[in-house]
Design an enzyme around this catalytic site. Structure first.
Site, mmCIF file in Angstrom:
data_model
loop_
_atom_site.group_PDB
_atom_site.id
_atom_site.type_symbol
_atom_site.label_atom_id
_atom_site.label_comp_id
_atom_site.label_asym_id
_atom_site.label_seq_id
_atom_site.Cartn_x
_atom_site.Cartn_y
_atom_site.Cartn_z
ATOM 1 N N SER A 277 -8.631 2.769 8.487
ATOM 2 C CA SER A 277 -9.150 2.666 7.121
ATOM 3 C C SER A 277 -8.236 1.823 6.249
ATOM 4 O O SER A 277 -8.676 0.913 5.535
ATOM 5 C CB SER A 277 -9.305 4.068 6.530
ATOM 6 O OG SER A 277 -9.743 3.998 5.193
ATOM 7 N N HIS B 113 0.852 -1.191 0.000
ATOM 8 C CA HIS B 113 0.000 0.000 0.000
ATOM 9 C C HIS B 113 0.882 1.232 0.000
ATOM 10 O O HIS B 113 1.873 1.308 0.720
ATOM 11 C CB HIS B 113 -0.908 0.039 1.230
ATOM 12 C CG HIS B 113 -1.741 1.290 1.292
ATOM 13 N ND1 HIS B 113 -2.903 1.445 0.570
ATOM 14 C CD2 HIS B 113 -1.555 2.462 1.958
ATOM 15 C CE1 HIS B 113 -3.404 2.648 0.805
ATOM 16 N NE2 HIS B 113 -2.598 3.281 1.637
ATOM 17 N N LYS C 5 -8.794 -2.742 5.409
ATOM 18 C CA LYS C 5 -8.966 -3.283 4.059
ATOM 19 C C LYS C 5 -7.899 -4.332 3.754
ATOM 20 O O LYS C 5 -8.183 -5.354 3.113
ATOM 21 C CB LYS C 5 -8.927 -2.146 3.030
ATOM 22 C CG LYS C 5 -10.151 -1.231 3.091
ATOM 23 C CD LYS C 5 -10.248 -0.338 1.885
ATOM 24 C CE LYS C 5 -9.284 0.829 1.943
ATOM 25 N NZ LYS C 5 -9.693 1.854 2.919
ATOM 26 N N ARG D 3 -16.210 11.027 8.573
ATOM 27 C CA ARG D 3 -14.960 11.770 8.762
ATOM 28 C C ARG D 3 -14.983 13.068 7.979
ATOM 29 O O ARG D 3 -14.499 14.104 8.448
ATOM 30 C CB ARG D 3 -13.778 10.912 8.311
ATOM 31 C CG ARG D 3 -13.456 9.756 9.241
ATOM 32 C CD ARG D 3 -12.554 8.740 8.569
ATOM 33 N NE ARG D 3 -11.277 9.319 8.163
ATOM 34 C CZ ARG D 3 -10.431 8.731 7.324
ATOM 35 N NH1 ARG D 3 -10.754 7.547 6.793
ATOM 36 N NH2 ARG D 3 -9.292 9.296 7.017
ATOM 37 N N ASP E 155 -15.987 1.076 6.205
ATOM 38 C CA ASP E 155 -15.024 2.113 5.825
ATOM 39 C C ASP E 155 -15.694 3.209 5.010
ATOM 40 O O ASP E 155 -15.418 4.395 5.190
ATOM 41 C CB ASP E 155 -13.871 1.490 5.046
ATOM 42 C CG ASP E 155 -12.824 2.523 4.647
ATOM 43 O OD1 ASP E 155 -12.289 3.190 5.549
ATOM 44 O OD2 ASP E 155 -12.546 2.664 3.444
#
Length: 347
Positions: A147, A46, A151, A132, A125
């Site tokens: 978040s 990521h 995932k 948010r 999420d």
């Protein structure tokens, strides 16, 4: 959770609370499962985003060529940062929408896929992100952590590597705040049972030379053909080497980097990218043409739209003489007006 006026969550939301939130978000929808023989081999990466960040397009097939299974769930562009899914959709026929069963099938036959988040994966999420936004807590460190990691946890990964950016074009401008985010992400990932590591990389300049969806696909293909820019390959081999080390496939980072480099330079990663394109809907003829050694991207036409984007002609720190060209813009018709060209040249 208490919120200050600046949007930061109050102190007191410690690792245990972040872990609980992350775990509950992960469990709000489908959690993927894999065959037993894949144990220890399911990995992902990521990135917190950047300009010209095309690492995933090279890294996923390189890891697959090294024997890993890479169910890479990616996102679209956000603000000034480019999205991996947008880049891949510049290839006609590439389908980023795959069910859990289809992902399993592609991983079994190819070893990697790059897809969008399914409706059943971490639905909490999406709800929390809207909240948010309404409560000005988008930049909250605990919520960012939950978040991202929820995932990845739902992918049931064996190992996860995080590319946390800092610099002028990154979410976090300075090294200290980026390091804090990296530590939070690594801690949460490890608590969920994923072997997790992070690399801090500078985002003061474009990665590689090209910016723009189709242009970045072209640069990724050139990299997979062994003709890529050094900074892109540096990130690919470092992140990939870390993952191979975490899976136990290699003894150290140096060996991992060599193995990833060999997969790219030797053409095995390119073959995996072609197979992934075909498995995700790209016509065989188009995929073969794009991956051929001497592909003329201009003549391919429809498969890669060469019309929009920017190409840097110099590197960071390179001396540029007055009047020398340093940027090439690719655009669609109609051509820019004389006034628009003058404004660009006057910057």
């Amino acid at each position: 959770m208490r919120r200050h006026a600046d949007g930061d969550l109050a102190e007191g939301n410690g690792p245990e609370e972040v872990e609980t939130l992350t775990r509950e978000m992960m469990s709000s929808g489908e959690v993927m499962s894999w065959p037993k023989e894949w144990a220890g081999l399911v990995v992902d990466k990521h990135s917190t985003g950047g300009v010209g960040d095309k690492v995933s397009l090279v890294l996923a097939p390189a890891l697959a060529a090294c024997g890993c299974k890479v169910p890479m769930i990616s996102g679209r562009g956000l603000a000034h940062t480019g999205g991996t899914l947008d880049k891949l959709e510049s290839i006609p026929g590439f389908n980023i929408h795959q069910s859990a069963a289809q992902i399993l099938e592609i991983l079994g036959s190819v070893g990697c896929c790059i897809v969008g988040q399914t409706e059943s994966l971490v639905p909490a999420d999406r709800v929390l992100y809207d909240l948010r936004d309404a409560t000005s807590t988008v930049n909250s460190l605990p919520l960012i952590t939950a978040s991202i990691v929820s995932k990845k946890g739902a992918e049931s990964l064996s190992a996860l590597v995080l590319d946390v950016k800092f610099g002028r074009a990154a979410l976090y401008k300075d090294l200290d705040s980026a390091r804090e985010l990296a530590q939070s992400l690594v801690h949460a990932g490890n608590l969920l049972g994923m072997r997790t590591a992070a690399a801090l990389s500078c985002m003061d300049a474009v990665i590689g030379r090209c910016v723009g969806n189709s242009l970045e696909v072209m640069e990724s293909l050139e990299t997979l053909k062994g003709r890529g820019p050094e900074d892109l390959m540096e990130l690919v081999t470092t992140l990939g080497g870390l993952l191979l080390q975490m899976t136990g496939s290699v003894s150290d980072l140096s060996e991992g980097r060599r193995k990833i480099s060999d997969a790219v330079i030797g053409g095995a990663a390119l073959s995996k990218f072609q197979a992934m394109m075909e498995a995700q809907g790209v016509a065989n003829e188009t995929a073969r043409s794009l991956c051929s050694a001497h592909s003329d991207y201009y003549s391919v036409g429809e498969p890669v739209n060469h019309s929009v984007g920017a190409e840097l002609l110099v590197s960071l720190g390179q001396r540029v003489s007055k009047g020398a060209s340093w940027l090439r813009l690719h655009f669609e018709t109609p051509r820019p007006t004389a006034d628009q060209i003058a404004r660009l040249q006057g910057r």
